[in-house]
Design a protein around this motif. Sequence first.
Motif, PDB file in Angstrom:
ATOM      1  N   GLN A   1      38.165  29.688  42.029  1.00  0.00           N
ATOM      2  CA  GLN A   1      38.147  31.051  42.552  1.00  0.00           C
ATOM      3  C   GLN A   1      37.357  31.974  41.633  1.00  0.00           C
ATOM      4  OE1 GLN A   1      42.393  31.777  42.759  1.00  0.00           O
ATOM      5  NE2 GLN A   1      42.339  31.723  44.990  1.00  0.00           N
TER       6      GLN A   1
ATOM      7  N   ILE B   1      36.666  36.275  41.401  1.00  0.00           N
ATOM      8  CA  ILE B   1      37.011  37.594  41.919  1.00  0.00           C
ATOM      9  C   ILE B   1      35.771  38.474  41.872  1.00  0.00           C
ATOM     10  CG2 ILE B   1      38.471  39.623  41.569  1.00  0.00           C
ATOM     11  CD1 ILE B   1      40.527  37.725  40.246  1.00  0.00           C
TER      12      ILE B   1
ATOM     13  N   VAL C   1      37.301  35.659  46.010  1.00  0.00           N
ATOM     14  CA  VAL C   1      38.458  36.525  46.193  1.00  0.00           C
ATOM     15  C   VAL C   1      37.908  37.942  46.146  1.00  0.00           C
ATOM     16  CG1 VAL C   1      40.645  37.347  45.262  1.00  0.00           C
ATOM     17  CG2 VAL C   1      40.063  34.906  45.130  1.00  0.00           C
TER      18      VAL C   1
ATOM     19  N   VAL D   1      37.493  41.995  46.182  1.00  0.00           N
ATOM     20  CA  VAL D   1      38.107  43.268  45.857  1.00  0.00           C
ATOM     21  C   VAL D   1      37.332  44.322  46.637  1.00  0.00           C
ATOM     22  CG1 VAL D   1      38.668  44.930  44.051  1.00  0.00           C
ATOM     23  CG2 VAL D   1      38.738  42.481  43.556  1.00  0.00           C
TER      24      VAL D   1
ATOM     25  N   LEU E   1      41.346  45.624  40.946  1.00  0.00           N
ATOM     26  CA  LEU E   1      41.039  44.381  40.245  1.00  0.00           C
ATOM     27  C   LEU E   1      42.303  43.762  39.667  1.00  0.00           C
ATOM     28  CD1 LEU E   1      39.087  42.320  38.987  1.00  0.00           C
ATOM     29  CD2 LEU E   1      38.880  43.861  37.032  1.00  0.00           C
TER      30      LEU E   1
ATOM     31  N   ALA F   1      44.192  41.939  42.236  1.00  0.00           N
ATOM     32  CA  ALA F   1      43.549  40.676  42.606  1.00  0.00           C
ATOM     33  C   ALA F   1      43.816  39.591  41.564  1.00  0.00           C
ATOM     34  CB  ALA F   1      42.049  40.889  42.777  1.00  0.00           C
TER      35      ALA F   1
ATOM     36  N   ASN G   1      45.830  36.075  41.975  1.00  0.00           N
ATOM     37  CA  ASN G   1      44.987  34.878  41.803  1.00  0.00           C
ATOM     38  C   ASN G   1      44.791  34.599  40.314  1.00  0.00           C
ATOM     39  OD1 ASN G   1      43.883  34.536  44.802  1.00  0.00           O
ATOM     40  ND2 ASN G   1      43.773  36.705  44.287  1.00  0.00           N
TER      41      ASN G   1
ATOM     42  N   ALA H   1      41.974  32.311  38.764  1.00  0.00           N
ATOM     43  CA  ALA H   1      40.548  32.608  38.921  1.00  0.00           C
ATOM     44  C   ALA H   1      39.782  32.291  37.641  1.00  0.00           C
ATOM     45  CB  ALA H   1      40.365  34.067  39.301  1.00  0.00           C
TER      46      ALA H   1
ATOM     47  N   VAL I   1      35.524  36.868  36.794  1.00  0.00           N
ATOM     48  CA  VAL I   1      35.480  38.151  37.486  1.00  0.00           C
ATOM     49  C   VAL I   1      34.026  38.618  37.477  1.00  0.00           C
ATOM     50  CG1 VAL I   1      36.048  40.609  37.311  1.00  0.00           C
ATOM     51  CG2 VAL I   1      37.838  38.886  37.025  1.00  0.00           C
TER      52      VAL I   1
END
Length: 483
Positions: free
Chosen positions: A108, A110, A131, A133, A152, A155, A159, A162, A165
């Motif tokens: 994942q 973000i 994922v 945002v 954030l 999220a 998750n 993840a 980011v």
Amino acid sequence: MTLDQNKTPLYDAVKYHVKRNAVPLQIPGHKHGHGLEEYREFVGENVLRMDLNETRGIDMIWDPVTVIAEAERLLADSLGAKFAYFLINGTTSGVQAMIMSTCKPGDQIILPRNAHKSIFNGLILSGANPVYVQPEVDDYLSIVTSIRVESLRQAIDKNPAAKAVMAINPSYYGVAPDLRIIVSTAHERCIPVLVDEAHGTHMGFHAHFPVSAMAAGADMSAASLHKTGGSMTQSSALLIGNGKINPNYIKQVLNLTYTSSPSYILLCSLDVARKQLATRGTAMLERVLELAGWARKEINQIEGLFAPDKKYFEQSGHFSFDDTKLLVNVRKLGLTGYEVEEILAKDYNILIELADMYNILAIISLGEQKEYLEAFVKALQNIAAHAGGKEIKQIETVQFYPEVVLPPRQAFFSSKKSVPLEECAGEIAGEMVMVYPPGIPLVSMGEIITADIIEYVKMLKAEKCTLQGTTDPIVDNIMVLDI
């Protein structure tokens, strides 16, 4: 050790090779332009003499050990990075390398939903699952701004596995998030932060601008020196900000997509642009800010126009703004941004960067000339004086929340069929539909196409907006998954 930022090792080596005038029994086949005379007559002999193949003395980009390696060290030093790599396939290649070096298939990542298409393509190449945002919206300007730290954090809480980011600093419109807090929030969970800084290369060279990715402590960033740093189109840089990312692995990932025939014209422009930013950047950007401030003040005196500045965006307490992005809201003229863009181009020979339903965007940069901005202001004065003056009814800003049914990579490799736009509601997109610029997908591969998206695409087509990403260039049909 302090590095001498006045040096341009790669540029000097290439100039030496040009002056050497060696017998060119190698590629490129135009042989100093003799095989491309019409082009040489227009661009000049030196440009074609600089168009070199990998040659003794000028190093190799995929495994540099001499002048390119030294030039990259100077670039890293100037931008506050630990390592830097030249890119000649734009920031796109850097964004994709960041994703591919931190995410494996199924991982994942973000990221903001208003990401550039290069990020979505990076998901396909890496096999990572997004994922999203959702960014905030400025209701008056009707633009998407940036993500808030609270969004954030939520999220990440949902998750925690993840692997990365992704942040955008700044957006195409110039809006920047609270990047320092974003970085610290992700790092608290040991998640690396990748930054698409395509529109923010200059920000680290003057205190007025939002914080740069490297100054904020980001792990990696990709920066378009060609957009705001002065180098030639297509030339960018990938930066590594700390010791948490293995630079050797990054290099392996880059080498997957690096060309084996790099343009030394582009590479040299990076070397010289870096020197200029490092030695004169602050003074040059001070002048740019003065010009932008002058133009913004003049435009705000024109009835029906509004050009926001940094203070406008900082009122929320969540965002900052790059004042070199001259954003002008035109809704009160009774014209759309698309219409103003067309008038500027056809009647005044002025080309702007971007238009949307309610705004136009001009980029003020290192090479700005006062006469350019004077012409722009005068044109806007004339357009405003002859406009209908009936304010366009503002449509609520459209921000879609498409459901992700399949990972982008799986959708990309799935069987597809072409379906008329009107009949696509409920189908799974097999291609991206995006407005370009800024290149942000309305719907991406693996997402459900809704009736709202179809209506919005129809409206954009009616406004003659440039839509890209579809097999059908006029977007009467969309490729959807054949399942």
